[in-house]
Design an enzyme around this catalytic site. Structure first.
Site, PDB file in Angstrom:
ATOM      1  CB  SER A 197      -0.863   0.069   1.265  1.00  0.00           C
ATOM      2  OG  SER A 197      -1.725  -1.005   1.312  1.00  0.00           O
ATOM      3  CD  GLU A 254      -8.335  -6.802  -2.023  1.00  0.00           C
ATOM      4  OE1 GLU A 254      -8.748  -6.273  -3.044  1.00  0.00           O
ATOM      5  OE2 GLU A 254      -7.145  -7.143  -1.874  1.00  0.00           O
ATOM      6  CG  MET A 267      -4.226  -5.723   7.371  1.00  0.00           C
ATOM      7  SD  MET A 267      -5.561  -4.635   6.850  1.00  0.00           S
ATOM      8  CE  MET A 267      -5.612  -3.468   8.217  1.00  0.00           C
ATOM      9  CG  ASN A 303      -0.263   2.962  11.195  1.00  0.00           C
ATOM     10  OD1 ASN A 303      -0.019   2.378  10.132  1.00  0.00           O
ATOM     11  ND2 ASN A 303      -0.831   2.351  12.216  1.00  0.00           N
ATOM     12  CG  HIS A 339      -6.297   3.065   3.123  1.00  0.00           C
ATOM     13  ND1 HIS A 339      -5.306   2.103   3.237  1.00  0.00           N
ATOM     14  CD2 HIS A 339      -6.504   3.232   1.791  1.00  0.00           C
ATOM     15  CE1 HIS A 339      -4.933   1.717   2.014  1.00  0.00           C
ATOM     16  NE2 HIS A 339      -5.650   2.384   1.123  1.00  0.00           N
TER      17      HIS A 339
HETATM   18  N1  HPA Z   1      -2.446  -2.434  11.318  1.00  0.00           N
HETATM   19  C1  HPA Z   1      -2.586  -3.358  10.352  1.00  0.00           C
HETATM   20  N2  HPA Z   1      -2.182  -3.168   9.120  1.00  0.00           N
HETATM   21  C2  HPA Z   1      -1.613  -1.990   8.816  1.00  0.00           C
HETATM   22  C3  HPA Z   1      -1.430  -0.985   9.764  1.00  0.00           C
HETATM   23  C4  HPA Z   1      -1.886  -1.225  11.086  1.00  0.00           C
HETATM   24  O1  HPA Z   1      -1.770  -0.371  11.993  1.00  0.00           O
HETATM   25  N3  HPA Z   1      -0.828   0.046   9.144  1.00  0.00           N
HETATM   26  C5  HPA Z   1      -0.638  -0.334   7.847  1.00  0.00           C
HETATM   27  N4  HPA Z   1      -1.106  -1.572   7.641  1.00  0.00           N
END
Ligand code: HPA
Length: 278
Positions: free
Chosen positions: A31, A87, A215, A239, A253
């Site tokens: 992502s 998904e 994920m 994050n 997101h």
């Molecule tokens: N948790 C799960 N998947 C993620 C996160 C998260 O904080 N950040 C980016 N993908």
């Protein structure tokens, strides 16, 4: 598995008809990390819908094309956008691209993902070298190795003790060092999503030994190792995972995609150096 293997071969055949390079390295871009594919030279770009059986990505920030060409002198095939278990895809579908890239000749995979930082010393924008993983989803039986095994592809009982190749990790550490880039190291903890975790879940992940949570990736690594490929993997820390209920912060997101903008140039410099060193 026989039917699955036919589908892998049909997809590989369709790709070969469009691109005559033989990729040695498979790149999977997570992502917000898709722009890494723009660095590929002499690129042939194939939208996923033009490849038979290929799982389409439905997530914003995953554009859904295969890019085949040269990066830092190496023949690569890059998956810009991946299919996730959340998904609604089966694990066979999630790992289909890895299997096809192996059919095309990829012997080494470099996986990337966006992940939440669980280790409190991590900062947004950091890159973590994945040294090991905890496949929380796969351990419960949601993994691509369930069902009949094809011995010509890989063993029934797969050894994962060295899943993340030691030599490749050493090169990554060395090249990050030469770049002056802080490379974090740790354990990737795979949860299904698509929700971001509760604070109690993040504390559980931390207590169980996870440094970053995400994920994707872990099951793709299983398929790659099963098929005899070498694996190197990085998490971009997008994050800080929230582990206290009184936190005012929220994970979303957009934040993940925004952090990707900081991470991409760092990863590009690192990947270029690693590819040159291979
Ligand atoms: N948790 C799960 N998947 C993620 C996160 C998260 O904080 N950040 C980016 N993908």
């Amino acid at each position: 598995m026989q039917d699955e293997m036919i589908r892998w071969r049909e997809a590989a055949e369709a790709i070969r008809k469009r691109a005559d390079t033989q990729p040695k390295i498979g790149l999977v871009l997570g992502s917000g990390l898709g722009p890494l594919a723009d660095e590929i030279e002499d690129a042939v770009i194939l939208p996923y819908e033009e490849i038979p059986h290929w799982p389409q990505s439905t997530v914003v920030g995953h554009s859904g094309v295969l890019v085949i060409g040269q990066l830092a002198g190496q023949p690569v095939i890059a998956q810009r956008g991946r299919a996730h278990f959340y998904e609604g895809y089966s694990m066979a579908q999630v790992t289909f691209p890895v299997r096809v890239m192996q059919q095309l000749g990829a012997e080494t995979f470099i996986f990337t993902n966006a992940a939440g930082g669980v280790n409190r010393s991590f900062e947004v924008g950091d890159i973590m070298l994945i040294e090991d993983h905890i496949n929380f989803v796969g351990m419960s039986g949601q993994n691509p190795l369930m069902g009949p095994n094809e011995e010509t592809i890989g063993p029934r009982f797969l050894n994962l003790a060295q899943a993340y190749d030691a030599h490749l990790r050493k090169i990554a550490i060395q090249e990050a060092d030469r770049l002056g880039l802080t490379l974090r190291k740790g354990v990737y903890f795979h949860l299904s999503g698509p929700f971001f975790e509760t604070p109690a879940e993040i504390r559980l992940v931390a207590n169980l030994g996870g440094d970053a949570v995400g994920m994707s990736t872990a099951n793709e690594v299983l398929a790659a190792v099963h098929g005899g490929s070498k694996v190197l993997a990085f998490s971009g820390i997008t994050n800080q995972a929230i582990d206290q209920i009184d936190s005012e912060r929220k994970t979303n997101h957009e934040e993940v995609l925004e952090a990707g903008l900081v991470i991409v140039p760092r990863l590009i410099s690192l990947l270029r150096r690693i590819l040159k060193a291979l």
